[in-house]
Design an enzyme around this catalytic site. Structure first.
Site, PDB file in Angstrom:
ATOM      1  N   SER A  80       0.833  -1.195   0.000  1.00  0.00           N
ATOM      2  CA  SER A  80       0.000   0.000   0.000  1.00  0.00           C
ATOM      3  C   SER A  80       0.871   1.250   0.000  1.00  0.00           C
ATOM      4  O   SER A  80       1.619   1.474  -0.939  1.00  0.00           O
ATOM      5  CB  SER A  80      -0.957  -0.047   1.201  1.00  0.00           C
ATOM      6  N   ASP A 123      -8.371  -5.941  -5.073  1.00  0.00           N
ATOM      7  CA  ASP A 123      -8.067  -4.665  -4.420  1.00  0.00           C
ATOM      8  C   ASP A 123      -8.834  -3.536  -5.111  1.00  0.00           C
ATOM      9  O   ASP A 123      -8.698  -3.325  -6.317  1.00  0.00           O
ATOM     10  CB  ASP A 123      -6.559  -4.405  -4.507  1.00  0.00           C
ATOM     11  N   HIS A 131      -7.771  -5.379  -0.614  1.00  0.00           N
ATOM     12  CA  HIS A 131      -6.599  -4.627  -0.158  1.00  0.00           C
ATOM     13  C   HIS A 131      -6.163  -5.056   1.234  1.00  0.00           C
ATOM     14  O   HIS A 131      -4.968  -5.158   1.524  1.00  0.00           O
ATOM     15  CB  HIS A 131      -6.921  -3.131  -0.171  1.00  0.00           C
TER      16      HIS A 131
END
EC number: 2.3.1.31
Length: 347
Positions: A138, A292, A321
């Site tokens: 991320s 995601d 995610h």
């Protein structure tokens, strides 16, 4: 300054708080006595060529990285590597808004500022001039790309997981809604609340948005939230998602979100993303997560094509995610397998 019972050694340690001195920021301003919270695993060898850098993601700290990604027999094996997990600026452990006398005056910090701070840490504190791997998920992936573009001669391998080198307009709007969930709470008071718990309503809305976007529709359709031990959706939201975000400092979250929204390695090349990613010399595995909704695989694949010699290694998981949290053992096994292959290959 806001005293928070959440950001402590008891909750997120062990880590060492290292002063890297004054950090001049890309958008102007300076952080005097910038402190980075650093957790190290393993030992640096005599050649100082076994170092792995792991930057943290939005809301995350070195604690979850150590628990979920690092261990004997894993790809990030402390018996083989010296693994340095650096908490990003603004995450509550490293220098952050809530540490300041007036948190609302905390300067704007970019992804590039984090990476320059980490670079200074590695050189000055550890004497490290080569990294065997930079890997992060991320916002950690955003920092990973920044490392590979900014310091191509220092990074031998990179693995951005569930993140992109250039944030998309769509993702900017996602992050904007997360910010508004906090700032529209009347108790936020333009960032001048006395304690985080005063902004409980905003933090709960923030958690609900993460519930919607952080997981996938298939995650809920297949009852994964119940498989994780929660009776129903309300219990999952209240006990897991709100329980996770509720103790956090809103100004810290906003500082990280500002960075996230503006992550873009093309700032190095006048907006030319292909030219920026073309600078990368590191052996690269691009690893998005199949479901995601923040950083979808299609966005990651477009960038992968611009990185010389990069390989596209998507991770299959309906957890979306937030599979980054380690909720899906199969996804973690895939990440470990790819990282082991990457580390085994010469670079």
């Amino acid at each position: 300054m806001i005293t928070s019972p959440y950001y402590t050694q008891q909750g997120h340690g062990p880590y060492e708080l290292i002063d890297i001195g004054s950090l001049e920021l890309e958008d102007g301003g300076v952080i005097d006595d910038c402190h980075l919270a650093v957790a190290c695993h393993g030992r640096l060898n005599a050649a100082k060529d076994n170092a792995i850098l792991v930057p943290t993601w939005y809301s995350g700290t070195s604690k979850i990285m150590g628990e979920v990604y690092i261990g004997p027999g894993r790809a990030l094996d402390p018996d083989r590597y010296f693994i340095v997990v650096v908490n990003q600026i603004g995450n509550g452990l490293s220098t952050s808004p809530h540490h300041q006398a007036d948190p609302t005056r905390f300067p704007r910090v970019r992804i590039g500022d984090d990476v320059r701070a980490q670079h200074s840490l590695l050189l000055q504190h550890f004497g490290i001039t080569q990294l065997a791997l930079v890997v992060g998920g991320s916002m950690g992936a955003q920092q990973t790309y920044e490392w590979a573009v900014r310091y191509p001669e220092m990074v031998r391998r990179v693995a951005p997981i569930a993140g992109t080198a250039q944030n998309t307009e769509h993702d900017v709007m996602f992050a904007e809604t997360l910010c508004e969930a906090l700032t529209t709470d009347p108790a936020f008071a333009d960032g001048r609340y006395a304690a985080s718990h005063e902004v409980a309503a905003g933090l709960k809305r923030h958690a609900k948005l993460w519930t919607v976007m952080g997981w996938s529709t298939e995650f809920f359709q297949q009852g994964r939230h119940r498989a994780l031990g929660f009776a129903d959706m309300p219990a999952f939201v209240d006990q897991f998602m709100t329980g996770y975000f509720a103790p956090m400092d809103p100004n810290d979250l906003l500082a990280m979100a500002w960075k996230w929204q503006r992550g873009d390695v093309a700032r190095h090349t006048g907006g030319d993303l292909a030219a920026a990613l073309g600078r990368i010399r590191a052996r690269t595995f691009v690893m998005p997560i199949s479901h995601d909704m923040f950083f979808p695989p299609a966005d990651a694949e477009r960038e992968c094509r611009l990185v010389p010699g990069a390989e596209f290694r998507p991770i299959e998981s309906i957890d979306g995610h937030l599979a980054l949290f380690g909720t899906d053992p199969a996804a973690m096994a895939q990440i470990d397998r790819h990282l082991k292959e990457l580390l085994a290959n010469p670079a």
